[in-house]
Scaffold this motif. Structure first.
Motif, PDB file in Angstrom:
ATOM      1  N   UNK A  81       0.781  -1.082   0.094  1.00 55.04           N
ATOM      2  CA  UNK A  81      -0.014  -0.076  -0.160  1.00 55.04           C
ATOM      3  C   UNK A  81       0.953   1.245  -0.156  1.00 55.04           C
ATOM      4  N   UNK A  82       1.073   2.026  -1.203  1.00 59.78           N
ATOM      5  CA  UNK A  82       2.120   3.047  -1.282  1.00 59.78           C
ATOM      6  C   UNK A  82       1.319   4.224  -0.578  1.00 59.78           C
ATOM      7  N   UNK A  83      -0.027   4.546  -0.869  1.00 61.68           N
ATOM      8  CA  UNK A  83      -0.552   5.672  -0.256  1.00 61.68           C
ATOM      9  C   UNK A  83      -1.895   5.417  -0.028  1.00 61.68           C
ATOM     10  N   UNK A  84      -2.251   5.718   1.277  1.00 59.38           N
ATOM     11  CA  UNK A  84      -3.758   5.515   1.859  1.00 59.38           C
ATOM     12  C   UNK A  84      -4.094   6.814   2.733  1.00 59.38           C
ATOM     13  N   UNK A  85      -4.858   7.839   1.865  1.00 57.49           N
ATOM     14  CA  UNK A  85      -5.423   8.807   2.927  1.00 57.49           C
ATOM     15  C   UNK A  85      -7.004   8.870   2.531  1.00 57.49           C
ATOM     16  N   UNK A  86      -7.758   9.753   3.222  1.00 56.52           N
ATOM     17  CA  UNK A  86      -9.062   9.718   3.090  1.00 56.52           C
ATOM     18  C   UNK A  86      -9.666   9.758   1.647  1.00 56.52           C
ATOM     19  N   UNK A  89      -5.981   6.683  -2.760  1.00 60.31           N
ATOM     20  CA  UNK A  89      -5.114   5.337  -2.181  1.00 60.31           C
ATOM     21  C   UNK A  89      -4.564   4.560  -3.316  1.00 60.31           C
ATOM     22  N   UNK A  90      -3.288   4.101  -3.186  1.00 56.78           N
ATOM     23  CA  UNK A  90      -2.419   3.355  -4.280  1.00 56.78           C
ATOM     24  C   UNK A  90      -2.156   2.077  -3.730  1.00 56.78           C
ATOM     25  N   UNK A  91      -2.524   1.003  -4.287  1.00 58.79           N
ATOM     26  CA  UNK A  91      -1.982  -0.635  -4.164  1.00 58.79           C
ATOM     27  C   UNK A  91      -1.379  -1.123  -4.996  1.00 58.79           C
ATOM     28  N   UNK A  92      -0.408  -1.521  -4.875  1.00 63.25           N
ATOM     29  CA  UNK A  92       0.350  -2.344  -6.098  1.00 63.25           C
ATOM     30  C   UNK A  92       0.887  -3.667  -5.631  1.00 63.25           C
ATOM     31  N   UNK A  93       1.062  -4.486  -6.574  1.00 62.10           N
ATOM     32  CA  UNK A  93       1.322  -5.901  -6.595  1.00 62.10           C
ATOM     33  C   UNK A  93       2.317  -6.092  -7.663  1.00 62.10           C
ATOM     34  N   UNK A  94       3.541  -6.872  -7.371  1.00 60.49           N
ATOM     35  CA  UNK A  94       4.512  -7.215  -8.478  1.00 60.49           C
ATOM     36  C   UNK A  94       4.779  -8.602  -8.406  1.00 60.49           C
ATOM     37  N   UNK A 193      -1.519  -2.242 -10.548  1.00 60.93           N
ATOM     38  CA  UNK A 193      -1.822  -1.110  -9.817  1.00 60.93           C
ATOM     39  C   UNK A 193      -3.258  -0.570  -9.696  1.00 60.93           C
ATOM     40  N   UNK A 194      -3.471  -0.379  -8.578  1.00 62.88           N
ATOM     41  CA  UNK A 194      -5.014   0.017  -8.359  1.00 62.88           C
ATOM     42  C   UNK A 194      -5.025   1.535  -7.610  1.00 62.88           C
ATOM     43  N   UNK A 195      -5.762   2.355  -8.116  1.00 59.71           N
ATOM     44  CA  UNK A 195      -5.783   3.568  -7.722  1.00 59.71           C
ATOM     45  C   UNK A 195      -7.240   4.197  -7.310  1.00 59.71           C
ATOM     46  N   UNK A 196      -7.528   4.988  -6.335  1.00 62.37           N
ATOM     47  CA  UNK A 196      -8.627   5.342  -5.710  1.00 62.37           C
ATOM     48  C   UNK A 196      -8.569   6.915  -5.492  1.00 62.37           C
ATOM     49  N   UNK A 202      -8.995   3.416 -10.869  1.00 60.89           N
ATOM     50  CA  UNK A 202      -8.273   3.359 -11.889  1.00 60.89           C
ATOM     51  C   UNK A 202      -7.336   2.051 -11.735  1.00 60.89           C
ATOM     52  N   UNK A 203      -7.475   0.967 -12.550  1.00 56.20           N
ATOM     53  CA  UNK A 203      -6.632  -0.326 -12.411  1.00 56.20           C
ATOM     54  C   UNK A 203      -5.766  -0.420 -13.895  1.00 56.20           C
ATOM     55  N   UNK A 204      -4.616  -0.591 -13.468  1.00 57.37           N
ATOM     56  CA  UNK A 204      -3.614  -0.966 -14.639  1.00 57.37           C
ATOM     57  C   UNK A 204      -2.713  -2.047 -14.302  1.00 57.37           C
ATOM     58  N   UNK A 205      -2.838  -3.144 -15.551  1.00 62.15           N
ATOM     59  CA  UNK A 205      -1.995  -4.065 -15.505  1.00 62.15           C
ATOM     60  C   UNK A 205      -0.911  -4.277 -16.538  1.00 62.15           C
ATOM     61  N   UNK A 206       0.470  -4.448 -16.210  1.00 60.42           N
ATOM     62  CA  UNK A 206       1.442  -4.543 -17.045  1.00 60.42           C
ATOM     63  C   UNK A 206       1.921  -6.111 -16.900  1.00 60.42           C
ATOM     64  N   UNK A 207       2.303  -6.539 -18.093  1.00 57.54           N
ATOM     65  CA  UNK A 207       3.009  -7.718 -18.285  1.00 57.54           C
ATOM     66  C   UNK A 207       4.479  -7.532 -19.105  1.00 57.54           C
ATOM     67  N   UNK A 208       5.402  -8.155 -18.682  1.00 49.87           N
ATOM     68  CA  UNK A 208       6.457  -8.083 -19.286  1.00 49.87           C
ATOM     69  C   UNK A 208       7.230  -9.567 -19.432  1.00 49.87           C
ATOM     70  N   UNK A 209       7.877  -9.650 -20.544  1.00 46.64           N
ATOM     71  CA  UNK A 209       8.755 -10.969 -20.671  1.00 46.64           C
ATOM     72  C   UNK A 209      10.072 -10.402 -21.346  1.00 46.64           C
ATOM     73  N   UNK A 210      11.403 -11.010 -20.731  1.00 43.44           N
ATOM     74  CA  UNK A 210      12.524 -10.435 -20.764  1.00 43.44           C
ATOM     75  C   UNK A 210      13.704 -11.590 -21.189  1.00 43.44           C
ATOM     76  N   UNK A 211      14.611 -11.353 -21.826  1.00 42.78           N
ATOM     77  CA  UNK A 211      15.650 -11.966 -22.176  1.00 42.78           C
ATOM     78  C   UNK A 211      15.371 -13.397 -23.277  1.00 42.78           C
ATOM     79  N   UNK A 212      14.308 -13.209 -23.956  1.00 41.43           N
ATOM     80  CA  UNK A 212      14.198 -14.484 -24.706  1.00 41.43           C
ATOM     81  C   UNK A 212      14.425 -13.982 -26.143  1.00 41.43           C
ATOM     82  N   UNK A 213      14.828 -15.079 -27.101  1.00 43.65           N
ATOM     83  CA  UNK A 213      14.946 -14.888 -28.395  1.00 43.65           C
ATOM     84  C   UNK A 213      13.675 -15.165 -29.348  1.00 43.65           C
ATOM     85  N   UNK A 214      13.469 -14.742 -30.411  1.00 40.22           N
ATOM     86  CA  UNK A 214      12.235 -15.122 -31.411  1.00 40.22           C
ATOM     87  C   UNK A 214      13.037 -15.429 -32.777  1.00 40.22           C
TER      88      UNK A 214
END
Length: 333
Positions: A81-86, A89-94, A193-196, A202-214
Motif C-alpha cells: 500500500x503505497x499511499x492511503x489517505x481519506x 489510495x494506491x495499492x500495487x502488486x509485483x 496497480x489500483x488507484x482510488x 483506476x486499475x492498470x496491469x502490465x506484463x513483461x517478458x525479458x531475455x528470450x529470443x524469437x
C-alpha cells in the motif's frame, strides 16, 4: 489400421517430481506483504516421437519414453500500500518469475540420433531441409540451432560461418549450424496497480517478458527480392541484391530479441453511489485491453507461442492481439 506408426507396448506415463520451498512475510503493519517460492521440478520418461533404425522399426519412428527434463526457478510476489489517505489510495502488486529449463537426458532404446534431435521445419520457400531448433542434452527446450550469418562478401552475397568458423557462401544445411540463443525467457513480470481518488477508480496491469529470443521465420520468408515480381516482400528487403540468393536463408540473422512490456489492461471507473430509494450503487467504467506494447521485435507481435516443444518461432502461424474497448455499468439494487 495406421501402418505409418509403430506400436509400442512398453509405452508408459511420464513422471514428474517437484520439490518446493516458500516463505511468506508481512512488514510495516501489513503495508508490505510478499512471498518467495523456490522449486525444482524434474520430468522423467518423457514421451516423444523418436527416429529409429528402420531395421528395428520398419516405419522409421516410434513414440517412446526416454527423455528427462529439469525446471528450476524462483517466483517472487510483492504487494504494498503505497499511499492511503481519506481521498486517495494506491495499492500495487509485483510478480516476478525466473525459470531455468534443461534437457537432462534424451535417449530411447531405439534412438539413433545420439544425444540430440533437430527440430522445427517451417515451410518457407527455398528452405528445404532447414531446421530452427534442437533438442540437446544440456540445452534448454527452444534452443535455436541454425546458420550463423557473417554479412556480405565483396560481391554483395550473404555469407555464413561454416562449422569450423570459416566463411562460406554455400553453407551445408544441418552441418554448418551453430547455437544461437534460446526462446526461454530469463524473467517474467506482472505488475498490477489500483488507484482510488474519491469516487474515481483506476486499475492498470502490465506484463513483461525479458531475455528470450524469437526466430522471425515470417520475416525470412518475405526477404527474397528475387521474387518481388510475383510475391510480397518486406520494404527493407528491397535493399538486398536480387542476385543474393542467400539473403533469406534461415540463420541467426532472423533471430531477434523477443523482450517486451505490454500494458495489458486498463480500467477507469466512477461510482455514483446511492441513487434514489431503490438503487444502492451505480458504477460506470471503461476498459481497454492491449493498450500498447514496447518492444524491439520487428514482427507483428512479440507474444508468439511459448508452449509446446517449439517455443519462440514466428512462422506466420498466429493472429496478433487486437486492442479492445468495453464500456460497462454496474448497478446494485
Amino acid at each position: 489400421m495406421d501402418q505409418t506408426k509403430q506400436a509400442n507396448p512398453d509405452l508408459k506415463w511420464e513422471k514428474t517430481a517437484t520439490a518446493n520451498i516458500g516463505v511468506d512475510f508481512s512488514i510495516l503493519k501489513g503495508k508490505v506483504t510478499g512471498s518467495v517460492d523456490v522449486y525444482d521440478k524434474k520430468t522423467t520418461d518423457m514421451i516423444f516421437n523418436y527416429n529409429v533404425n528402420p531395421v528395428l522399426v520398419p516405419v522409421g519412428t516410434i513414440v517412446a519414453n526416454g527423455g528427462t527434463m529439469s525446471n528450476k526457478g524462483i517466483e517472487v510476489s510483492l504487494g504494498a500500500t503505497i499511499v492511503k489517505t481519506a481521498d486517495f489510495s494506491w495499492n500495487t502488486n509485483l510478480n516476478l518469475a525466473h525459470n531455468k529449463n534443461e534437457i537432462v537426458k534424451l535417449t530411447s532404446p531405439f534412438f539413433v540420433g545420439g544425444d540430440s534431435i533437430r527440430r522445427v521445419q517451417p515451410d518457407g520457400g527455398g528452405q528445404t531441409g532447414s531446421t530452427l531448433q534442437i533438442f540437446k542434452e544440456g540445452k534448454p527446450l527452444g534452443q535455436f540451432f541454425t546458420l550463423k550469418y557473417a554479412g556480405k562478401n565483396a560481391d554483395g552475397v550473404s555469407q555464413y560461418y561454416d562449422k569450423n568458423g570459416d566463411l562460406t557462401t554455400t553453407p551445408q544445411i544441418g552441418v554448418d549450424y551453430h547455437y544461437a540463443g534460446s526462446a526461454q525467457p530469463k524473467l517474467l513480470m506482472g505488475w498490477a496497480n489500483n488507484f482510488q481518488y474519491k469516487k474515481f477508480d483506476l486499475s492498470i496491469f502490465f506484463r513483461g517478458v525479458f531475455g528470450n529470443k524469437i526466430f522471425n521465420a515470417t520475416r525470412a520468408d518475405l526477404f527474397r527480392p528475387s521474387t518481388a515480381m510475383t510475391n510480397n516482400i518486406l520494404v527493407d528487403a528491397g535493399n538486398e541484391s536480387p542476385n543474393d540468393l542467400n539473403s533469406y536463408k534461415y540463420s541467426d540473422r532472423f533471430i531477434e530479441d523477443g523482450s517486451y512490456i505490454r500494458l495489458d489492461n486498463m480500467t477507469l471507473g466512477y461510482n455514483f453511489g446511492k441513487v434514489g430509494n431503490y438503487i444502492s450503487s451505480i458504477r460506470i467504467y471503461q476498459t481497454v485491453n492491449n493498450v500498447f506494447v514496447i518492444t524491439k521485435y520487428k514482427g507483428i507481435d512479440p507474444e508468439v507461442e511459448q508452449g509446446g516443444t517449439a517455443p519462440g518461432v514466428d512462422s506466420n502461424n498466429f493472429y496478433p492481439k487486437t486492442r479492445t474497448y468495453m464500456f460497462g455499468v454496474n448497478v446494485i439494487f
